[in-house]
Design a protein around this motif. Structure first.
Motif, PDB file in Angstrom:
ATOM      1  N   THR A 105     -19.307  21.129   3.931  1.00  0.00           N
ATOM      2  CA  THR A 105     -17.866  21.039   3.713  1.00  0.00           C
ATOM      3  C   THR A 105     -17.529  19.614   3.295  1.00  0.00           C
ATOM      4  N   LEU A 106     -16.690  19.488   2.293  1.00  0.00           N
ATOM      5  CA  LEU A 106     -16.366  18.167   1.768  1.00  0.00           C
ATOM      6  C   LEU A 106     -15.257  17.505   2.567  1.00  0.00           C
ATOM      7  N   GLY A 107     -15.318  16.188   2.593  1.00  0.00           N
ATOM      8  CA  GLY A 107     -14.254  15.406   3.196  1.00  0.00           C
ATOM      9  C   GLY A 107     -13.390  14.834   2.089  1.00  0.00           C
ATOM     10  N   GLY A 108     -12.776  13.710   2.364  1.00  0.00           N
ATOM     11  CA  GLY A 108     -11.932  13.068   1.364  1.00  0.00           C
ATOM     12  C   GLY A 108     -12.160  11.571   1.378  1.00  0.00           C
ATOM     13  N   ALA A 109     -12.054  10.964   0.217  1.00  0.00           N
ATOM     14  CA  ALA A 109     -12.245   9.520   0.104  1.00  0.00           C
ATOM     15  C   ALA A 109     -10.912   8.798   0.231  1.00  0.00           C
ATOM     16  N   ASP A 110     -10.955   7.584   0.733  1.00  0.00           N
ATOM     17  CA  ASP A 110      -9.776   6.730   0.787  1.00  0.00           C
ATOM     18  C   ASP A 110      -9.435   6.331  -0.646  1.00  0.00           C
TER      19      ASP A 110
END
Length: 203
Positions: A105-110
């Motif tokens: 599952t992918l996260g998110g970048a700042d």
């Protein structure tokens, strides 16, 4: 000429043997054996705690190598050493096969760190002689399974950053031919943070 033919034959045989090694492992058996791992890494290998790595979608060869090296002590981690103590070679192949068959599952970048992270990952830092990360880990972050280079896309930024810093300090030293240590030793904390953040959302 004979020596060259022999060498080519040896390399082909070695490559074939390596492929068979990676092909080992039963994901169904691995799922049953992974029940105890779920408390830290999630039932499907997608951990919810950022300090624990996601294992889902990771390459079999890489996962197997880490398990072997946790058990032998080449890679130091007290918790993992205790967990793998009772595993045999078949168990480790099965676990690697199971987790590699799952989808990360992918996260998110700042958003503030994306530009720097993307630049380092895709182009490296030529002034410092740092190669692009994607040369080994692929443009999409899926790694290189046969070569044993791990997938990085979707991994928790906190975990990735901790590993990058461990390589830089030498605390973690189970990288082949010191490739990771030689790369990250030239990067600053802000650069490592940007890289880890970018990877969390890479697919």
């Amino acid at each position: 000429m004979g020596k060259i033919v022999f060498l080519i034959g040896f390399l082909i045989a070695f490559a074939s043997g390596s492929g068979n090694l990676v092909a080992q492992g039963d994901p169904v058996a691995g799922k049953a054996k992974a029940l105890v791992c779920g408390s830290c890494h999630g039932a499907d290998g997608n951990s919810t705690l950022a300090i624990n790595p996601k294992l889902a979608g990771q390459g079999k060869a890489y996962l197997y190598k880490q398990l072997v090296e946790f058990k032998s002590g080449v890679r130091q981690n007290a918790t993992m050493a205790a967990m793998v103590m009772g595993l045999n070679d078949e168990d480790m192949h099965d676990l690697a096969a199971y987790y590699s068959s799952q989808e990360v599952t992918l996260g998110g970048a700042d958003p503030r760190l994306v530009d720097l992270g993307r630049s380092l990952y895709r182009a490296g830092n030529k002034d410092l002689g740092v190669a692009a990360c994607m040369a080994c880990h692929a443009p999409d972050g899926l790694g290189n399974g046969p070569a044993g280079f791990p997938a990085l896309g979707g991994q928790h930024a906190e975990y990735t950053l901790a590993q990058l810093k461990s390589f830089r300090s030498g605390i973690r030293n189970n990288d082949t031919a010191k490739m990771m240590r030689a790369t990250v030793e030239r990067l600053t904390d802000p650069e490592l943070e940007a890289l880890a953040s970018y990877l969390a959302g890479l697919n």
